[in-house]
Design an enzyme around this catalytic site. Structure first.
Site, PDB file in Angstrom:
ATOM      1  N   LYS A 206     -53.410  37.287  59.656  1.00  0.00           N
ATOM      2  CA  LYS A 206     -54.260  38.659  60.165  1.00  0.00           C
ATOM      3  C   LYS A 206     -55.179  38.526  61.015  1.00  0.00           C
ATOM      4  CE  LYS A 206     -57.128  41.872  57.339  1.00  0.00           C
ATOM      5  NZ  LYS A 206     -57.882  41.985  56.236  1.00  0.00           N
ATOM      6  N   GLU A 212     -55.299  26.344  60.161  1.00  0.00           N
ATOM      7  CA  GLU A 212     -54.095  25.680  60.021  1.00  0.00           C
ATOM      8  C   GLU A 212     -52.943  26.312  60.823  1.00  0.00           C
ATOM      9  OE1 GLU A 212     -56.291  26.843  57.975  1.00  0.00           O
ATOM     10  OE2 GLU A 212     -56.445  25.538  56.042  1.00  0.00           O
ATOM     11  N   GLY A 267     -55.263  40.189  53.170  1.00  0.00           N
ATOM     12  CA  GLY A 267     -54.369  39.214  53.347  1.00  0.00           C
ATOM     13  C   GLY A 267     -53.338  38.900  52.108  1.00  0.00           C
ATOM     14  N   ARG A 268     -53.982  38.995  50.889  1.00  0.00           N
ATOM     15  CA  ARG A 268     -53.138  38.849  49.626  1.00  0.00           C
ATOM     16  C   ARG A 268     -52.530  40.018  49.169  1.00  0.00           C
ATOM     17  NH1 ARG A 268     -58.409  37.878  49.445  1.00  0.00           N
ATOM     18  NH2 ARG A 268     -59.705  39.531  47.783  1.00  0.00           N
ATOM     19  N   GLU A 353     -58.126  34.835  44.231  1.00  0.00           N
ATOM     20  CA  GLU A 353     -59.191  34.975  45.222  1.00  0.00           C
ATOM     21  C   GLU A 353     -59.810  36.433  45.372  1.00  0.00           C
ATOM     22  OE1 GLU A 353     -58.354  33.199  49.524  1.00  0.00           O
ATOM     23  OE2 GLU A 353     -57.563  35.496  49.731  1.00  0.00           O
ATOM     24  N   HIS A 384     -40.586  22.312  28.451  1.00  0.00           N
ATOM     25  CA  HIS A 384     -40.732  20.762  28.393  1.00  0.00           C
ATOM     26  C   HIS A 384     -41.568  20.094  29.034  1.00  0.00           C
ATOM     27  CE1 HIS A 384     -36.551  21.609  26.422  1.00  0.00           C
ATOM     28  NE2 HIS A 384     -36.483  22.567  27.335  1.00  0.00           N
ATOM     29  N   LYS A 504     -64.679  25.744  55.038  1.00  0.00           N
ATOM     30  CA  LYS A 504     -63.982  25.930  56.427  1.00  0.00           C
ATOM     31  C   LYS A 504     -65.285  25.335  57.294  1.00  0.00           C
ATOM     32  CE  LYS A 504     -61.165  30.105  55.646  1.00  0.00           C
ATOM     33  NZ  LYS A 504     -60.903  31.358  56.147  1.00  0.00           N
TER      34      LYS A 504
HETATM   35  O1  F6P Z   1     -58.910  31.364  53.585  1.00  0.00           O
HETATM   36  C1  F6P Z   1     -58.705  32.476  52.949  1.00  0.00           C
HETATM   37  C2  F6P Z   1     -57.750  33.567  53.899  1.00  0.00           C
HETATM   38  O2  F6P Z   1     -58.708  34.379  54.621  1.00  0.00           O
HETATM   39  C3  F6P Z   1     -56.820  34.436  52.782  1.00  0.00           C
HETATM   40  O3  F6P Z   1     -57.660  35.309  52.404  1.00  0.00           O
HETATM   41  C4  F6P Z   1     -55.667  34.732  53.876  1.00  0.00           C
HETATM   42  O4  F6P Z   1     -54.749  35.208  53.149  1.00  0.00           O
HETATM   43  C5  F6P Z   1     -55.619  33.513  54.682  1.00  0.00           C
HETATM   44  O5  F6P Z   1     -56.708  32.818  54.751  1.00  0.00           O
HETATM   45  C6  F6P Z   1     -55.060  33.509  55.906  1.00  0.00           C
HETATM   46  O6  F6P Z   1     -55.651  34.345  56.778  1.00  0.00           O
HETATM   47  P1  F6P Z   1     -54.856  34.880  58.073  1.00  0.00           P
HETATM   48  O7  F6P Z   1     -53.776  35.735  57.815  1.00  0.00           O
HETATM   49  O8  F6P Z   1     -56.110  35.670  58.914  1.00  0.00           O
HETATM   50  O9  F6P Z   1     -54.288  33.682  58.789  1.00  0.00           O
END
Ligand code: F6P
Length: 537
Positions: A206, A212, A267-268, A353, A384, A504
């Site tokens: 987003k 990452e 995002g979620r 979240e 199990h 972060k």
């Molecule tokens: O760190 C949490 C977050 O901001 C989530 O809310 C989001 O889904 C995820 O990181 C990834 O964010 P992006 O889509 O901006 O890379």
């Protein structure tokens, strides 16, 4: 408005819970032979049996009173009007617009957003079709055989879950991989057997600033260029899904190969936006649209059904009852369908979240519990593993059992075995087994306590006909709306996520300290020692 615990409806529920403390599900079912059929509701292809919760008709009435006292009806309409219900970030939360049909209107800041949603869907469908048909060629002219989604959190969990859930409907001759972790192992293992000339990366973010995702996207570009040599190859092998065109361009992806969405998609809550591009590549545009249809059907039910017959509202109110009045601290999500194996992981982000927060949206500390911990595994595997604790542990866990009547892979009588286990577990949790029953079975006296099950442990059952794109969409929408309703009851902003920021920031400070062995360290003694131990030299 007074704080939640000062509301007469909250106080009435607290008093009711005290009076109700010794009522067992055995009594509730014993005194009402119709209960198992009465405490159910159906919507958008899902049958919801909530009769095995520790509730009486009075409880349900009081919970609906609480929803009314919290202004739920008005809040739903505020969401639908595109108002900025994400108050701390001053954004709308309008994921319902992502599945609106062409004639509907959803207004954000004076603009109807539905035409743009449909234009993006059309571009996604065009791209998917070209890749799936082989018309989209890689830089060397070969057709695409592998799609690698690079993203994390909401830009990963939804697509992974949906691709797994809808695998039956997917193109089996295409390979789908998902890279999320900044741990290089994730990327290296994902691409190990892939041919760069036949691979497309979908970089999903987003913000397009997530550490990452950018690290993995850079690794992907380097891997591709090592094999194909020329920078201009990137255009045939990278597409982006983002709200941030400037950062996408800066990374080197042609904005013509970008699929956009807006900041009113959290995002979620984004798996049905352009973030679903890898899902569409897997199952095709028609199935993706059918999934949106499922979302939309649950949206319509949620907006229009009276609260006492409203599936997401009842689901949410029962969760509040369990968490705030019965002391339930966690919820196990138990899909009795292998295709839903990533659904618990997906829900963990969606729920925790969103509602793992301790301040109201007005900045006051809550004096009540908010989101329980969500976790889970598919049945029957969980039986199990951790079901021992569900049946006889000292901690109270509520369970959501999810199943389908018809298997997509009928194999002898295995589906009946699966369903029998689902039903049996809900029966065992609710009714248990008394000491008298154990003795009547001839158990040695010393083992009687160990073989006794208290029961009275709450569970929900959600059943659909089978896993389809539409039933998946409706299921996800059900949980999205349940999360929103719980947030309204708890008076929290379910659409921000400030709690992820501190880690972060600290990681950004520690990265150069790990690289440079001479960098002075000014953390606490534990953090300093860990950095020194993990430095390269
Ligand atoms: O760190 C949490 C977050 O901001 C989530 O809310 C989001 O889904 C995820 O990181 C990834 O964010 P992006 O889509 O901006 O890379």
């Amino acid at each position: 408005m007074p704080g939640r615990t000062a509301l007469p409806a909250w106080k009435a529920l607290a008093a009711h819970a005290d009076a109700f403390a010794n009522t067992h599900l055995r009594d509730l079912f014993g005194s009402d032979p119709e209960r198992g059929e009465r405490l159910t509701v159906e919507a958008a292809g899902w049958y919801f049996d909530y009769s095995k919760n520790r509730v009486a008709d009075d409880t349900l009435r009081l919970l609906v009173d609480l929803a009314d006292a919290c202004g739920l009806r008005a809040r739903i309409e505020t969401m639908w009007r595109g108002e900025k219900i994400n108050s701390t970030e001053q954004r709308a939360a309008l994921h319902v617009a992502l599945r609106a049909s062409a004639g509907e209107k959803f207004i954000v800041d004076g603009e109807d957003v539905v035409p743009e949603v449909h234009a993006t869907l059309a571009r996604m469908a065009d791209f998917s079709e070209r890749v799936r048909s082989g018309a989209w060629r890689g830089f060397t002219g070969k057709p695409i055989r592998a799609i690698v989604n690079i993203g994390i959190g909401g830009s990963d969990l939804g697509p992974v879950m949906a691709c797994e859930a809808l695998r039956h409907y997917s193109r089996r001759d295409l390979v789908f991989r998902f890279v999320s972790n900044v741990d290089g192992t994730d990327f290296c293992e994902a691409i190990r057997d892939l041919d760069p000339a036949q691979t497309v990366f979908v970089v999903s973010s987003k913000t397009f600033t997530t550490q990452e995702t950018l690290a993995n996207a850079r690794a992907a570009r380097a891997w591709l260029l090592r094999a194909l040599g020329e920078e201009c190859a990137v255009g045939r092998h990278f597409v982006a899904v983002s709200t941030n065109a400037a950062e996408v361009a800066k990374f080197g992806i042609d904005p013509a190969n970008m699929f956009g969405f807006r900041d009113w998609v959290g995002g979620r809550f984004s798996m049905d936006s352009a973030i679903g591009l890898s899902t569409m590549l897997a199952v095709g545009a028609d199935n993706f649209r059918a999934m949106l249809g499922g979302f939309h059907a649950m949206d319509a039910h949620f907006r229009n059904a009276p609260f006492a017959h409203n599936l997401p509202v009842l689901h949410a109110l029962l969760s509040v009852w369990n968490a705030n009045f019965l002391g339930v601290e966690s919820v196990a999500i138990l899909p009795y369908d292998q295709y839903l194996k990533r659904f618990p992981a997906y829900l963990q982000q969606l729920v925790m979240e969103s509602n793992g927060k301790q301040d109201t949206q007005h900045g006051e500390r809550t004096d009540y519990a908010t989101s329980p911990v969500f976790w889970g595994e598919p049945g029957t595997n969980g039986q199990h593993s951790f079901f021992q604790l569900l049946h006889q542990g000292t901690r109270r866990v509520a369970c959501d059992f999810i199943g389908v009547r018809e298997s997509l892979n009928p194999l002898g009588d295995q589906h009946e075995l699966l369903l029998a286990n689902l039903i049996a577990q809900t029966e065992a949790l609710a009714f248990g087994k008394t000491a008298a029953q154990v003795r009547a079975e001839g158990s040695p006296e010393r083992l009687v306590p160990h073989r006794t099950f208290d029961g009275n442990r709450p569970s929900n059952v959600l059943l659909a006909e089978r896993i389809t794109p539409a039933s998946l969409g409706a299921l996800v929408a059900l949980y999205e709306h349940s999360v929103f309703v719980q947030g309204v009851i708890w008076d929290i902003d379910s659409f921000d996520q400030w709690g992820v920021e501190l880690g972060k920031q600290l990681a950004a400070r520690i990265v150069p300290e790990l690289h440079d062995s001479n960098a002075p360290l000014a953390h606490d003694s534990s953090t300093n020692a860990l950095i020194r131990r993990l430095r390269k030299t």
